[in-house]
Write a protein that holds these residues in place. Structure first.
Motif, PDB file in Angstrom:
ATOM      1  N   ASP A  84       0.822  -1.215   0.000  1.00 27.31           N
ATOM      2  CA  ASP A  84       0.000   0.000   0.000  1.00 27.31           C
ATOM      3  C   ASP A  84       0.854   1.262   0.000  1.00 27.31           C
ATOM      4  OD1 ASP A  84      -2.506  -1.253  -0.037  1.00 27.31           O
ATOM      5  OD2 ASP A  84      -2.571  -1.431   2.150  1.00 27.31           O
ATOM      6  N   ALA A 143       2.472   1.820  -3.431  1.00 20.89           N
ATOM      7  CA  ALA A 143       1.527   2.348  -4.418  1.00 20.89           C
ATOM      8  C   ALA A 143       1.359   3.854  -4.248  1.00 20.89           C
ATOM      9  CB  ALA A 143       0.185   1.634  -4.285  1.00 20.89           C
ATOM     10  N   GLN A 144       1.285   4.308  -3.019  1.00 14.30           N
ATOM     11  CA  GLN A 144       1.161   5.741  -2.771  1.00 14.30           C
ATOM     12  C   GLN A 144       2.418   6.484  -3.207  1.00 14.30           C
ATOM     13  OE1 GLN A 144       0.109   6.375   1.334  1.00 14.30           O
ATOM     14  NE2 GLN A 144      -1.979   5.615   1.068  1.00 14.30           N
ATOM     15  N   ALA A 203       2.458   6.668  -7.082  1.00 11.71           N
ATOM     16  CA  ALA A 203       1.474   7.635  -7.569  1.00 11.71           C
ATOM     17  C   ALA A 203       1.961   9.061  -7.322  1.00 11.71           C
ATOM     18  CB  ALA A 203       0.129   7.398  -6.887  1.00 11.71           C
ATOM     19  N   LEU A 249       0.005   3.766 -12.595  1.00  7.32           N
ATOM     20  CA  LEU A 249      -0.439   2.497 -12.036  1.00  7.32           C
ATOM     21  C   LEU A 249      -1.421   1.841 -12.993  1.00  7.32           C
ATOM     22  CD1 LEU A 249      -1.050   3.310  -8.251  1.00  7.32           C
ATOM     23  CD2 LEU A 249       1.092   2.794  -9.418  1.00  7.32           C
ATOM     24  N   GLU A 288      -5.115  -0.282  -8.625  1.00  6.31           N
ATOM     25  CA  GLU A 288      -4.840  -0.060  -7.216  1.00  6.31           C
ATOM     26  C   GLU A 288      -4.541  -1.392  -6.519  1.00  6.31           C
ATOM     27  OE1 GLU A 288      -4.588   2.909  -5.761  1.00  6.31           O
ATOM     28  OE2 GLU A 288      -4.990   3.856  -7.694  1.00  6.31           O
ATOM     29  N   PHE A 339      -0.263  -5.031  -6.829  1.00  6.22           N
ATOM     30  CA  PHE A 339      -0.731  -4.167  -7.918  1.00  6.22           C
ATOM     31  C   PHE A 339       0.320  -4.149  -9.015  1.00  6.22           C
ATOM     32  CE2 PHE A 339       1.875  -1.395  -5.365  1.00  6.22           C
ATOM     33  CZ  PHE A 339       2.461  -0.503  -6.255  1.00  6.22           C
TER      34      PHE A 339
END
Length: 316
Positions: A83, A86-87, A90, A96, A99, A112
């Motif tokens: 998680d 991914a942040q 981004a 991406l 998600e 992801f």
């Protein structure tokens, strides 16, 4: 061993997924010639494992009209790291594909996908089920695990910088030629000398994918078996200086280069200083001096076809 983990929690190379038009031929090659075990099929997908690896699979084949790299998958240490990563991506403007979510492929898990700077699809995941595996026996000439993946790029410095700055990979060593400059960067996310390398090529594509054998004897026996099956050998047997690993490169039926290797170096200190090796110097490409000299003909075989999957996510 190396005490500095990847800053984002990336732990290792999980699998490489290929789309191929000659699906049946490729399945036969990887099962009967290369020594992988098909652990499942799902429609027009084949999941192929290494008997010595806890990974659910190390190669996924997908039947497709066009040959392409579907994705490269890396493990992460936790779902929280997935998680957070991914942040981070981004926030850095990385595109991406989706998600973080439960994965729908063999072994499940949470992860992801995203595009790297050259347009390859990269998957990261945690909590993937492990597979029952076993020690490879003496003289058993089948892959133990997936060793590393090497990708062609038209700008290896830009790609190196992306993996270093964005994914936290560290540069281990570099290959150089006097007339072309730097031609390959070896990068690591764990103690292995490299899990990924970036090679200079005319277009983004798979340069080669490498499979670790139990030892020198098993590596040579496997090399012999693949040769006797009529598979085209590109280069080897030999032993590189960068990484200290053995090599024999073959072309699979779709024209992707695959390597048998063993004894890849591990990094035992955080104070590692990358070396730039001149590949025109004797012993750099092959310490043993038994492989054919590296040439443009050898290099061209691993340029591969232009990848049709650049900035196009695979359907599964």
């Amino acid at each position: 061993m190396n005490t500095t983990p990847n800053e984002h929690g990336i732990t290792h190379l999980r699998h490489v997924d290929l789309a191929v038009p000659d699906f049946a031929t490729q399945r036969t090659f990887y099962k009967d010639t290369w020594g992988l075990t098909e652990v499942g099929t799902d429609g027009e997908l084949s999941y192929l494992a290494a008997e010595g690896s806890p990974e659910q699979y190390i190669v996924r084949l997908r039947r497709a009209a066009e040959k392409r790299l579907d994705l490269i998958a890396f493990g992460m240490d936790s779902t929280a790291s997935v998680d957070a990563f991914a942040q981070t991506l981004a926030g850095r403007g990385v595109q991406l594909v989706g998600e973080p979510a439960a994965l729908q492929t063999a072994g499940g898990g949470y992860g992801f996908r995203f595009f790297d700077i050259d347009g390859r699809t990269i998957e990261v995941s945690a909590d993937v089920e492990t597979r029952r595996h076993r020690p490879i026996e003496e003289r058993e000439a089948i892959p133990v695990r997936l060793s590393h993946a090497v990708m062609n790029s038209t700008d290896i410095h830009r790609t190196r910088d992306f993996y270093a700055a964005v994914l936290g990979f560290r540069l281990t060593d570099t290959l150089y030629t006097p007339h072309m400059g730097q031609v390959m960067h070896f990068m690591r996310c764990n103690d292995w000398h490299h899990s990924l390398a970036i090679a200079h090529g005319p277009h983004p594509s798979v340069h080669h994918v490498s499979f670790e054998m139990r030892g020198i004897d098993e590596y040579l026996r496997g090399t012999g078996r693949v040769l006797q099956a009529g598979t085209k050998k590109i280069w080897g047997p030999g032993r590189h200086t960068a990484g200290d690993n053995t090599f024999t490169y073959f072309l699979d039926p779709s024209g992707n280069t695959m390597e048998y290797t063993t004894a890849l170096e591990t990094i035992t200190t955080d104070e590692w200083h990358p070396t730039v090796y001149d590949v025109t110097q004797p012993g750099v490409q092959d310490q043993w001096g038994i492989a054919d000299p590296f040439s443009e003909i050898v290099a061209k075989d691993s340029f591969n076809d232009p990848d049709r999957g650049v900035f196009v996510a695979p359907p599964v």
